[in-house]
Design a protein around this motif. Sequence first.
Motif, PDB file in Angstrom:
ATOM      1  N   ARG A  49      22.716   1.961  -7.974  1.00 53.04           N
ATOM      2  CA  ARG A  49      22.766   1.344  -9.161  1.00 53.04           C
ATOM      3  C   ARG A  49      22.021   2.008 -10.189  1.00 53.04           C
ATOM      4  O   ARG A  49      21.753   2.128 -11.692  1.00 53.04           O
ATOM      5  N   ASP A  50      21.554   3.680  -9.591  1.00 52.32           N
ATOM      6  CA  ASP A  50      21.253   5.334 -10.139  1.00 52.32           C
ATOM      7  C   ASP A  50      19.677   5.098 -11.097  1.00 52.32           C
ATOM      8  O   ASP A  50      19.231   5.117 -11.288  1.00 52.32           O
ATOM      9  N   TRP A  51      18.776   3.396 -10.263  1.00 50.51           N
ATOM     10  CA  TRP A  51      17.783   3.492 -10.516  1.00 50.51           C
ATOM     11  C   TRP A  51      17.011   4.434  -9.172  1.00 50.51           C
ATOM     12  O   TRP A  51      16.839   4.916  -8.330  1.00 50.51           O
ATOM     13  N   PRO A  52      15.759   4.655 -10.735  1.00 49.55           N
ATOM     14  CA  PRO A  52      15.750   6.079 -10.391  1.00 49.55           C
ATOM     15  C   PRO A  52      14.331   5.459  -8.794  1.00 49.55           C
ATOM     16  O   PRO A  52      13.686   3.898  -9.116  1.00 49.55           O
ATOM     17  N   THR A  53      14.312   5.714  -7.903  1.00 46.94           N
ATOM     18  CA  THR A  53      13.378   4.887  -6.436  1.00 46.94           C
ATOM     19  C   THR A  53      12.960   5.796  -6.015  1.00 46.94           C
ATOM     20  O   THR A  53      12.382   6.968  -5.707  1.00 46.94           O
ATOM     21  N   ALA A  54      11.242   5.179  -5.267  1.00 44.82           N
ATOM     22  CA  ALA A  54      10.835   5.889  -4.432  1.00 44.82           C
ATOM     23  C   ALA A  54      10.141   5.089  -3.453  1.00 44.82           C
ATOM     24  O   ALA A  54      10.007   4.085  -3.355  1.00 44.82           O
ATOM     25  N   VAL A  55       9.671   5.833  -2.392  1.00 49.51           N
ATOM     26  CA  VAL A  55       8.779   5.452  -1.341  1.00 49.51           C
ATOM     27  C   VAL A  55       7.727   5.670  -0.920  1.00 49.51           C
ATOM     28  O   VAL A  55       7.593   7.019  -1.224  1.00 49.51           O
ATOM     29  N   VAL A  56       6.494   5.108  -0.632  1.00 47.06           N
ATOM     30  CA  VAL A  56       5.233   5.515  -0.415  1.00 47.06           C
ATOM     31  C   VAL A  56       5.012   5.001   1.298  1.00 47.06           C
ATOM     32  O   VAL A  56       4.685   3.874   1.251  1.00 47.06           O
ATOM     33  N   GLN A  57       4.705   5.936   1.979  1.00 50.27           N
ATOM     34  CA  GLN A  57       4.502   5.221   3.573  1.00 50.27           C
ATOM     35  C   GLN A  57       3.449   5.340   3.809  1.00 50.27           C
ATOM     36  O   GLN A  57       2.479   5.651   3.390  1.00 50.27           O
ATOM     37  N   PHE A  58       2.420   3.949   4.433  1.00 52.28           N
ATOM     38  CA  PHE A  58       1.068   4.161   4.378  1.00 52.28           C
ATOM     39  C   PHE A  58       1.083   4.461   6.135  1.00 52.28           C
ATOM     40  O   PHE A  58      -0.218   4.832   6.071  1.00 52.28           O
ATOM     41  N   ILE A  59       1.164   3.742   6.679  1.00 51.00           N
ATOM     42  CA  ILE A  59       1.321   5.167   8.383  1.00 51.00           C
ATOM     43  C   ILE A  59       1.964   5.881   8.870  1.00 51.00           C
ATOM     44  O   ILE A  59       1.380   6.799   9.437  1.00 51.00           O
ATOM     45  N   LYS A  60       3.337   5.316   8.437  1.00 47.17           N
ATOM     46  CA  LYS A  60       3.546   7.149   9.274  1.00 47.17           C
ATOM     47  C   LYS A  60       3.333   8.182   7.927  1.00 47.17           C
ATOM     48  O   LYS A  60       2.995   8.526   6.756  1.00 47.17           O
ATOM     49  N   LYS A  99      -6.985   8.303   3.370  1.00 47.43           N
ATOM     50  CA  LYS A  99      -4.974   8.018   3.782  1.00 47.43           C
ATOM     51  C   LYS A  99      -4.969   6.762   2.802  1.00 47.43           C
ATOM     52  O   LYS A  99      -3.718   7.570   2.111  1.00 47.43           O
ATOM     53  N   ALA A 100      -5.063   5.834   3.711  1.00 44.70           N
ATOM     54  CA  ALA A 100      -4.852   4.897   2.860  1.00 44.70           C
ATOM     55  C   ALA A 100      -5.266   4.611   1.056  1.00 44.70           C
ATOM     56  O   ALA A 100      -4.438   4.403   0.721  1.00 44.70           O
ATOM     57  N   VAL A 101      -6.942   5.164   1.303  1.00 45.50           N
ATOM     58  CA  VAL A 101      -6.875   4.667   0.460  1.00 45.50           C
ATOM     59  C   VAL A 101      -6.487   5.619  -0.740  1.00 45.50           C
ATOM     60  O   VAL A 101      -5.987   5.552  -1.891  1.00 45.50           O
ATOM     61  N   ALA A 102      -6.264   7.298  -0.540  1.00 46.02           N
ATOM     62  CA  ALA A 102      -5.492   7.936  -1.407  1.00 46.02           C
ATOM     63  C   ALA A 102      -4.155   7.513  -1.659  1.00 46.02           C
ATOM     64  O   ALA A 102      -3.887   7.138  -2.908  1.00 46.02           O
ATOM     65  N   ALA A 103      -3.361   7.053  -0.706  1.00 46.95           N
ATOM     66  CA  ALA A 103      -1.748   6.792  -0.875  1.00 46.95           C
ATOM     67  C   ALA A 103      -2.116   5.160  -1.499  1.00 46.95           C
ATOM     68  O   ALA A 103      -0.870   5.110  -2.561  1.00 46.95           O
ATOM     69  N   TRP A 130      -6.938  -4.712   6.596  1.00 43.39           N
ATOM     70  CA  TRP A 130      -8.263  -4.030   7.517  1.00 43.39           C
ATOM     71  C   TRP A 130      -9.200  -3.850   7.043  1.00 43.39           C
ATOM     72  O   TRP A 130     -10.539  -3.030   6.989  1.00 43.39           O
ATOM     73  N   GLY A 131      -8.958  -4.328   5.542  1.00 49.70           N
ATOM     74  CA  GLY A 131     -10.094  -3.925   4.063  1.00 49.70           C
ATOM     75  C   GLY A 131     -10.267  -2.393   3.449  1.00 49.70           C
ATOM     76  O   GLY A 131     -10.895  -2.049   3.192  1.00 49.70           O
ATOM     77  N   TRP A 132      -8.743  -1.560   4.108  1.00 53.65           N
ATOM     78  CA  TRP A 132      -9.227   0.126   3.911  1.00 53.65           C
ATOM     79  C   TRP A 132      -8.820   0.020   1.883  1.00 53.65           C
ATOM     80  O   TRP A 132      -9.536   0.596   1.236  1.00 53.65           O
ATOM     81  N   ILE A 133      -7.729  -1.648   1.708  1.00 57.56           N
ATOM     82  CA  ILE A 133      -7.583  -1.361   0.381  1.00 57.56           C
ATOM     83  C   ILE A 133      -7.600  -2.514  -0.039  1.00 57.56           C
ATOM     84  O   ILE A 133      -7.521  -4.031   0.952  1.00 57.56           O
ATOM     85  N   ASP A 134      -8.206  -3.108  -1.699  1.00 61.98           N
ATOM     86  CA  ASP A 134      -8.243  -4.080  -1.870  1.00 61.98           C
ATOM     87  C   ASP A 134      -7.124  -4.760  -2.710  1.00 61.98           C
ATOM     88  O   ASP A 134      -6.740  -4.237  -2.834  1.00 61.98           O
ATOM     89  N   VAL A 135      -7.197  -6.613  -1.866  1.00 63.40           N
ATOM     90  CA  VAL A 135      -5.860  -6.918  -1.948  1.00 63.40           C
ATOM     91  C   VAL A 135      -6.178  -7.065  -3.395  1.00 63.40           C
ATOM     92  O   VAL A 135      -4.501  -7.801  -3.403  1.00 63.40           O
ATOM     93  N   ASP A 136      -7.050  -7.197  -3.005  1.00 66.52           N
ATOM     94  CA  ASP A 136      -7.223  -8.305  -5.203  1.00 66.52           C
ATOM     95  C   ASP A 136      -6.517  -7.435  -6.044  1.00 66.52           C
ATOM     96  O   ASP A 136      -6.120  -7.975  -6.667  1.00 66.52           O
ATOM     97  N   GLU A 137      -6.985  -5.844  -5.821  1.00 66.39           N
ATOM     98  CA  GLU A 137      -6.668  -4.838  -7.118  1.00 66.39           C
ATOM     99  C   GLU A 137      -4.770  -5.043  -6.480  1.00 66.39           C
ATOM    100  O   GLU A 137      -4.344  -4.992  -7.570  1.00 66.39           O
ATOM    101  N   VAL A 138      -4.839  -5.063  -5.317  1.00 65.95           N
ATOM    102  CA  VAL A 138      -3.364  -4.185  -5.443  1.00 65.95           C
ATOM    103  C   VAL A 138      -2.279  -5.964  -6.484  1.00 65.95           C
ATOM    104  O   VAL A 138      -1.062  -5.454  -6.520  1.00 65.95           O
TER     105      VAL A 138
END
Length: 191
Positions: A49-60, A99-103, A130-138
């Motif tokens: 549909r020509d949407w601008p699309t992005a992927v951020v991989q947190f493990i790979k 790296k996860a926090v930066a991602a 794992w508590g690396w990223i704040d769930v409530d913030e996300v």
Amino acid sequence: MTEHAEPRTKRPYDRRELRSAPSLVLVNTGHGKGKSTAAFGTLLRSRGRDWPTAVVQFIKSGRWRTGEEAMMRQLGVDWFAAGDGFSWESDDLDESQAKAVAAWSFSRGLIEAGEHRMIMLDEISYPLNWGWIDVDEVAAVLRGRPEDVSVFLTGREMPAPIVEVADTVTEMVPVKHAFEQGIRARRGIDY
């Protein structure tokens, strides 16, 4: 003899009761395989549909050369491999956490910028759990996202606050998988 179900002859819902939404939060979770793979199918629709699309991989990491990355890049998907691999292969979990926090910081910026109509946060449940990223913030960022930005989150055991925010949650349930029979992941099928 096996009994068969009868085909429906009436629509199971009233179309007049449906409404439109400018965007959705989608989650694929569970212990079955195919969470990311199914999400990539939705990203194909977005690009179709020509949407601008992005992927951020947190493990790979960028070292993984997956078939989906190759095709998605060809289709114009912005691809960011921000992790450093499986936690059990990490030489330094503090670096993996950083790296996860930066991602997440990068992902938050992508969401808030509103330039992509579809953003996939692949395997984000792991650093959340794992508590690396704040769930409530996300969850707050997902609730406050720009009106036309859809976000697709994947990973096992997605935290309850994310499930609560989501419009659609699919749980993948394992029935049978070749890996359980000692068969390695196959290029072109599993990655």
